[in-house]
Design a protein around this motif. Structure first.
Motif, mmCIF file in Angstrom:
data_model
loop_
_atom_site.group_PDB
_atom_site.id
_atom_site.type_symbol
_atom_site.label_atom_id
_atom_site.label_comp_id
_atom_site.label_asym_id
_atom_site.label_seq_id
_atom_site.Cartn_x
_atom_site.Cartn_y
_atom_site.Cartn_z
ATOM 1 N N SER A 41 0.823 -1.197 0.000
ATOM 2 C CA SER A 41 0.000 0.000 0.000
ATOM 3 C C SER A 41 0.855 1.243 0.000
ATOM 4 N N GLY A 42 0.214 2.374 -0.332
ATOM 5 C CA GLY A 42 0.859 3.668 -0.171
ATOM 6 C C GLY A 42 1.763 4.046 -1.314
ATOM 7 N N LEU A 118 11.395 15.076 -3.672
ATOM 8 C CA LEU A 118 10.795 15.281 -4.991
ATOM 9 C C LEU A 118 9.551 14.402 -5.097
ATOM 10 N N HIS A 119 8.392 15.037 -5.235
ATOM 11 C CA HIS A 119 7.124 14.312 -5.365
ATOM 12 C C HIS A 119 6.766 14.208 -6.850
ATOM 13 N N ILE A 120 6.698 12.990 -7.347
ATOM 14 C CA ILE A 120 6.242 12.724 -8.707
ATOM 15 C C ILE A 120 4.912 12.002 -8.594
ATOM 16 N N SER A 121 3.844 12.617 -9.124
ATOM 17 C CA SER A 121 2.523 11.995 -9.010
ATOM 18 C C SER A 121 2.144 11.184 -10.246
ATOM 19 N N ARG A 122 2.840 11.414 -11.363
ATOM 20 C CA ARG A 122 2.551 10.637 -12.571
ATOM 21 C C ARG A 122 3.741 10.730 -13.518
ATOM 22 N N ALA A 123 3.988 9.623 -14.221
ATOM 23 C CA ALA A 123 5.078 9.571 -15.198
ATOM 24 C C ALA A 123 4.658 8.665 -16.348
ATOM 25 N N PRO A 134 7.735 16.505 -29.524
ATOM 26 C CA PRO A 134 7.074 16.145 -28.272
ATOM 27 C C PRO A 134 5.876 15.223 -28.444
ATOM 28 N N ALA A 135 5.457 14.963 -29.687
ATOM 29 C CA ALA A 135 4.315 14.091 -29.941
ATOM 30 C C ALA A 135 4.733 12.632 -29.882
ATOM 31 N N ALA A 136 3.830 11.788 -29.367
ATOM 32 C CA ALA A 136 4.108 10.362 -29.236
ATOM 33 C C ALA A 136 3.526 9.579 -30.405
ATOM 34 N N GLU A 137 4.188 8.500 -30.752
ATOM 35 C CA GLU A 137 3.645 7.579 -31.742
ATOM 36 C C GLU A 137 2.358 6.974 -31.171
ATOM 37 N N PRO A 138 1.240 7.076 -31.888
ATOM 38 C CA PRO A 138 -0.022 6.531 -31.358
ATOM 39 C C PRO A 138 0.112 5.061 -30.976
ATOM 40 N N GLY A 139 -0.454 4.725 -29.840
ATOM 41 C CA GLY A 139 -0.431 3.347 -29.366
ATOM 42 C C GLY A 139 0.785 2.976 -28.554
ATOM 43 N N THR A 140 1.718 3.921 -28.359
ATOM 44 C CA THR A 140 2.936 3.578 -27.620
ATOM 45 C C THR A 140 2.980 4.182 -26.219
ATOM 46 N N MET A 141 2.057 5.049 -25.858
ATOM 47 C CA MET A 141 2.094 5.706 -24.554
ATOM 48 C C MET A 141 1.851 4.687 -23.438
ATOM 49 N N ARG A 142 2.755 4.677 -22.449
ATOM 50 C CA ARG A 142 2.636 3.755 -21.327
ATOM 51 C C ARG A 142 2.821 4.517 -20.019
ATOM 52 N N PRO A 143 2.001 4.223 -19.005
ATOM 53 C CA PRO A 143 2.262 4.802 -17.693
ATOM 54 C C PRO A 143 3.498 4.160 -17.072
ATOM 55 N N VAL A 144 4.214 4.931 -16.286
ATOM 56 C CA VAL A 144 5.380 4.432 -15.556
ATOM 57 C C VAL A 144 5.003 4.355 -14.083
ATOM 58 N N THR A 145 5.267 3.200 -13.482
ATOM 59 C CA THR A 145 4.919 3.008 -12.077
ATOM 60 C C THR A 145 6.161 2.694 -11.250
ATOM 61 N N PHE A 146 5.992 2.828 -9.940
ATOM 62 C CA PHE A 146 7.053 2.562 -8.982
ATOM 63 C C PHE A 146 6.470 1.646 -7.905
ATOM 64 N N ARG A 147 6.930 0.404 -7.904
ATOM 65 C CA ARG A 147 6.344 -0.616 -7.035
ATOM 66 C C ARG A 147 4.824 -0.710 -7.235
ATOM 67 N N ARG A 149 2.801 1.584 -8.138
ATOM 68 C CA ARG A 149 2.065 2.814 -7.866
ATOM 69 C C ARG A 149 2.464 3.911 -8.858
ATOM 70 N N PRO A 150 1.536 4.809 -9.191
ATOM 71 C CA PRO A 150 1.883 5.888 -10.128
ATOM 72 C C PRO A 150 2.700 6.993 -9.486
ATOM 73 N N THR A 151 2.794 6.996 -8.152
ATOM 74 C CA THR A 151 3.484 8.073 -7.447
ATOM 75 C C THR A 151 4.771 7.573 -6.818
ATOM 76 N N VAL A 152 5.692 8.509 -6.635
ATOM 77 C CA VAL A 152 6.951 8.185 -5.960
ATOM 78 C C VAL A 152 7.464 9.456 -5.298
ATOM 79 N N VAL A 153 8.111 9.299 -4.155
ATOM 80 C CA VAL A 153 8.775 10.398 -3.471
ATOM 81 C C VAL A 153 10.261 10.077 -3.443
ATOM 82 N N VAL A 154 11.063 10.928 -4.055
ATOM 83 C CA VAL A 154 12.508 10.720 -4.126
ATOM 84 C C VAL A 154 13.167 11.644 -3.103
ATOM 85 N N PRO A 155 13.854 11.094 -2.118
ATOM 86 C CA PRO A 155 14.443 11.944 -1.080
ATOM 87 C C PRO A 155 15.613 12.759 -1.617
ATOM 88 N N PRO A 156 15.965 13.848 -0.951
ATOM 89 C CA PRO A 156 17.146 14.617 -1.373
ATOM 90 C C PRO A 156 18.371 13.706 -1.436
#
Length: 463
Positions: A41-42, A118-123, A134-147, A149-156
């Motif tokens: 969780s979390g 550093l708070h990343i809420s989506r990638a 900056p345009a993506a090839e249609p059908g190739t867009m993928r969400p990036v997750t961390f464990r 989850r879509p969010t991650v907090v990276v410490p200093p």
């Protein structure tokens, strides 16, 4: 054996089977298909020491599965000027050029020079529709997750490595890696002088396929320091470690004409050749012995070069800034001893370390006969085979034969220090590809394995 003892034994064996099955089930819930550990969780919080659940090595992975190989990288250099509050409410779309392709990809986000979490809420990650766009090839867009989850907090001072995303990564193509930070997060860790246009947009546009919202432009890579791929045919990665000449500061914008790009093209085009990632760990202005434009070469070598996923061979071109920038190192031995320390660090992890002679800089405002003598003493020691496992003589490749303290005009960008596109092409063509593949890291590869190419000096490996 009495019957009751037999029943007891069978009952005991059944209990063991149940325990083992339960353990396997529990591990399955904690480890993703690509071997990344998951929590229940979390928000995922990356390790301050630079490790995250995505690549900490705690995940279980079948022995026969392909290993992660770096396809693109850039060394974190420092905090971006005027970014004390981060980039809250903005999407950052980094454009990066691949060397090797694959069937899955993961990314590394760095907060090395940040002073707040550093708070990343989506990638997201996608294949670019066109080079540098900056345009993506249609059908190739993928969400990036961390464990998971879509969010991650990276410490200093830390970094986060994502889960693997199922995406067909092209060889010699552009990827779009986008991140969104919703809140102030301190100084932005970046790599300036990227020679690649990146993009920014107000609001969360990480999964915007059209790229139409990305109106802001930058010449830095932000937060992103690496993209790795899974490729069953990959043999490893070649890491190129250096300063602005490796970084490609004078190469054409958005054209991928740095000498590492030329080398990657050659490795990919050679018939029947093993498949290698090519990773560029150059920092413009970087020095070997002291901190300047990023951490010193001595302090960053293990992190930026030795520990790259799949790294087998490292090519070093570093030291000219120690000579030409104040306080102007005049003791050639200090430079060659520093280079030997890089070799020692590489050998400690069973990597072969190849080195280059320092390029000429005659005509540059910093040139003096005294500093030229230091460069020549460094090059003489390198050519003698007393520093690296093998040597690429880039000095010989680009110098003017009638004025050897200067670059040949055709290879000179005009500042008499950095090569032109043609000079970078010359450098990338000069490398003996057999040298990069010869031998096995961690085992002695004699001089015979490196010989046979004009301009290449062989030296016995020291393991």
């Amino acid at each position: 054996m009495p019957r009751r003892h037999g029943y007891a034994l069978l009952a005991g064996l059944a209990a063991v089977v149940v325990l083992i099955s339960s353990g396997i089930f529990a591990l399955t819930g904690l480890v993703g298909r690509d071997g990344t550990a998951r929590n229940g969780s979390g928000t995922h919080t990356a390790d301050k020491g630079g490790r995250s659940g995505g690549s900490s090595g705690t995940g279980l992975r079948p022995a026969a599965s392909p290993q992660w190989i770096g396809t693109w990288s850039a060394s974190p250099v420092g905090p971006e000027p005027r970014s004390e509050t981060g980039l809250p409410g903005q999407s950052i779309r980094n454009v990066v050029h691949t060397s090797i392709g694959g069937t899955r990809a993961r990314v590394t986000l760095s907060n090395l020079f940040g002073d707040k979490p550093l708070h990343i809420s989506r990638a997201s990650i996608a294949v670019a529709a066109a080079s540098g766009a900056p345009a993506a090839e249609p059908g190739t867009m993928r969400p990036v997750t961390f464990r998971g989850r879509p969010t991650v907090v990276v410490p200093p001072g830390g970094q986060a490595v994502s889960d693997g995303a199922a995406i067909r990564v092209p060889y010699d193509g552009d990827l779009l890696v986008s991140v969104f930070s919703p809140s102030p997060s301190g100084s932005v860790t970046h790599h300036p002088f990227s020679r690649q246009t990146g993009y920014g947009a107000a609001g969360d546009h990480t999964e915007d396929v059209s790229g139409g919202a990305y109106e802001a432009r930058t010449k830095s890579w932000r937060y992103l320091t690496r993209v790795d791929v899974l490729n069953p045919d990959a043999e490893g990665a070649v890491v190129l470690f250096g300063d602005s000449i490796t970084d490609g500061i004078s190469s054409s914008l958005d054209a991928n004409r740095r000498w590492p790009d030329v080398l990657s093209d050659r490795l990919r085009a050679e018939p029947g050749a093993p498949r290698y990632g090519v990773l560029n760990q150059g920092i413009s202005g970087n020095r070997l012995l002291s901190h300047h434009r990023g951490p010193s070469g001595l302090s960053r070598f293990t992190t930026d070069a030795v520990n790259q996923p799949g790294a087998r061979t490292i090519v070093v071109l570093l030291g000219i800034n120690d000579i030409i920038a104040p306080p102007n190192e005049r003791d050639a031995k200090r430079i060659t001893d520093g280079l030997r320390e890089l070799v020692r660090q590489g050998h400690a992890r069973h990597k072969r370390v190849i080195g280059s002679t320092l390029l000429p800089f005659g005509g540059h405002p910093t040139w003096t006969a005294e500093l030229e003598a230091v460069r020549e003493r460094v090059n003489a020691e390198i050519r003698a085979g007393r520093v690296f496992d093998a040597v690429i003589d880039f000095d010989r490749a680009v110098r003017d034969p009638y004025a050897p303290v200067r670059m040949l005009p055709a290879y000179d960008s005009g500042d008499h220090l950095h090569p032109s596109d043609e000079g970078y092409r010359r450098m990338g063509q000069w490398v003996d590809l057999g040298m990069l593949r010869a031998g096995n890291p961690g085992a002695s590869a004699g001089a015979a394995g490196f010989a046979g190419r004009e301009g290449v000096v062989a030296a016995p490996a020291r393991f």
